[in-house]
Design an enzyme around this catalytic site. Structure first.
Site, PDB file in Angstrom:
ATOM      1  CG  HIS A   1      -1.049  -2.181  -7.442  1.00 48.70           C
ATOM      2  ND1 HIS A   1      -0.243  -1.768  -6.397  1.00 48.70           N
ATOM      3  CD2 HIS A   1      -0.637  -3.289  -8.106  1.00 48.70           C
ATOM      4  CE1 HIS A   1       0.357  -3.112  -6.640  1.00 48.70           C
ATOM      5  NE2 HIS A   1       0.360  -3.712  -7.331  1.00 48.70           N
TER       6      HIS A   1
ATOM      7  CG  ASP B   1      -1.602  -1.413   1.622  1.00 50.67           C
ATOM      8  OD1 ASP B   1      -2.253  -1.992   0.541  1.00 50.67           O
ATOM      9  OD2 ASP B   1      -1.755  -1.443   2.508  1.00 50.67           O
TER      10      ASP B   1
END
Ligand code: GDP
Length: 435
Positions: free
Chosen positions: A49, A21
């Site tokens: 993503h 992340d």
């Protein structure tokens, strides 16, 4: 004939320094503008993503982050845990949002996440209860167990009927022992598995390619290839916070294997580091913060808050960790750091940065193995904040003084050059810094 000396060979990797992340999707989407091919080389649909560009906001799980350009070929490499249904759902969802149908190739050596992998993942997490790994229940751990136990299905197997019949019977034999006696769940039926595999064959056939050969030829022709990693160093099964790790290597070095390119072709390794820390799920997290302070950072973080792209789970948050990030960058073999989500910190009067770990009364800047990490307490240095919004700034020199000091302090601690600074979620929110 082409003179080999004149050919521009260029493979770049975009990978994470921490727990994932970090904003790899945004950086890959941005770099893909000048790439011909983007390859996912590990992981599966268990992490996401998030990408924001002129088509909208997207959460990609399996597709490489180059799918938004007409000129790129997007490849699912052999190192990926391929969930065929989810791949097709994802293609459908981006084309529904107006993205032109991407040019996709799937490695004939990629292995397939089967529905029983997903079930076994769920059953095992259920069985472990409070001791569970916090899996996203996408079947990733059972998938990779089978891959290394050599009972997985390679995409190429789909085209060998005799093999499929034999293998499905074998799988039922072993899995059904677990299903019956350990989990007390419905059993697998060979004919259903076979029908599922036939469906997969039909779906995937137009995309199947000998990817390492394709990449070899592309490199000979001077194409630029981006290798896109999932998660980050600290989730690597060897170098991460074992056992709270993922099941496939998250390091750029594995890009050579999971895509099928020679290791020496990877010339640039862009390691993405977020300007503060976050972690989704369980695992050691030395610079974690709690309470109101954490909630504020979580709500302001990322683009619309720090909540998991795949699960929507609130992410744990904390201050930037120089010990973990320096280690994370080193294991990746970083040539460039992309420092992301810096804009989010503009609300803080002061920003603590973790510069060391105190373990049994001693301070270290070396990232330890998990048993010692459990005992680590953060040592902070507090830097002044810059108290303004830095989005829209495109030149490094125009950043507020305290913001530059923050970047330069972290750079001096991690000892890798910060050459990209991301100050917003969009493709264009980027500051290039020549080092
Ligand atoms: P990845 O898995 O490494 O690609 O990261 P995620 O997509 O899970 O998380 C990154 C989040 O931060 C996403 O919501 C991005 O849109 C967002 N993001 C990326 N770069 C920036 C940035 O520089 N500023 C802000 N505010 N958000 C960013």
């Amino acid at each position: 004939m082409m003179d080999a000396q004149e050919v521009v060979f260029m493979v770049k990797a975009v990978v994470g320094a921490n727990w994932g992340d970090e904003g790899k999707g945004k950086i890959t989407d941005m770099l893909a503008e000048h790439a011909d091919i983007v390859v996912r080389f590990q992981g599966g649909a268990n992490a996401g993503h998030t990408i924001k560009n002129h088509y909208g906001k997207f959460s990609l799980h399996t597709l490489p982050s180059g799918v938004f350009y007409d000129h790129t070929t997007s490849i699912i490499g052999n190192g990926v845990a391929l969930d065929i249904h989810r791949l097709f759902q994802e293609i459908q969802s981006i084309t529904d949002q107006g993205v032109p149908k991407p040019h996709i190739l799937v490695s004939d050596r990629a292995q397939i996440v089967m529905p029983y992998h997903v079930l076994l993942d769920q059953y095992e997490e259920e069985r472990l209860g409070s001791k569970s790994f916090g899996s996203t229940k996408s079947g990733i751990a059972p998938f990779f167990s089978d891959k290394y136990a050599k009972i997985g299905f390679q995409v190429s197997d789909l085209f060998d009927e005799e093999l499929l019949v034999e293998k499905t019977a074998r799988i039922c034999e072993t899995k059904n022992v677990l299903l019956e006696h350990l989990y007390h769940k419905p059993l697998l039926k060979a004919e259903e598995l076979l029908a599922q595999l036939h469906e997969y064959r039909q779906m995937v056939e137009p995309y199947v390619t000998d990817v390492s050969e394709y990449l070899h030829e592309a490199l000979q022709a001077g194409k630029t290839v981006l290798l896109e990693g999932q998660l980050g160093t600290l989730r690597d099964p060897d170098h991460g916070i074992y056992p709270m790790v993922t099941s496939s290597p998250t390091l750029a070095g594995y890009g050579a294997i999971g895509a099928g390119v020679p290791p020496y072709e990877i010339r640039q390794i862009i390691t993405v580091c977020k300007a503060y820390s976050s972690q989704v799920g369980a695992g050691e997290f030395v610079s974690e913060i709690f309470g109101d302070e954490a909630q504020e950072l979580r709500n302001r973080g990322g683009d619309g808050g720090e909540y998991g792209a795949t699960t929507g789970r609130p992410r744990r948050v904390g201050w930037f960790d120089c010990v973990a990030s320096k280690y994370g960058c080193r294991l990746q073999g970083t040539t460039d750091v992309a420092f992301t989500v810096l804009d989010v910190l503009g609300y803080l009067d002061e920003i603590p940065v973790c510069i060391g770990y105190e373990i049994d009364g001693e301070v270290t800047t070396k990232f330890p193995t998990t048993a010692k990490l459990k005992k680590a307490k953060p040592v902070y240095k507090t830097l002044p904040g810059w108290k303004c919004d830095i989005t829209g700034i495109t030149e490094y020199e125009k950043l507020p003084e305290n913001c530059k000091k923050y970047i330069e302090f972290i750079e001096s601690q991690i000892e890798y050059p910060i050459t990209f600074i991301s100050n917003g979620p969009s493709r264009t929110d980027i500051i290039y810094r020549n080092k």
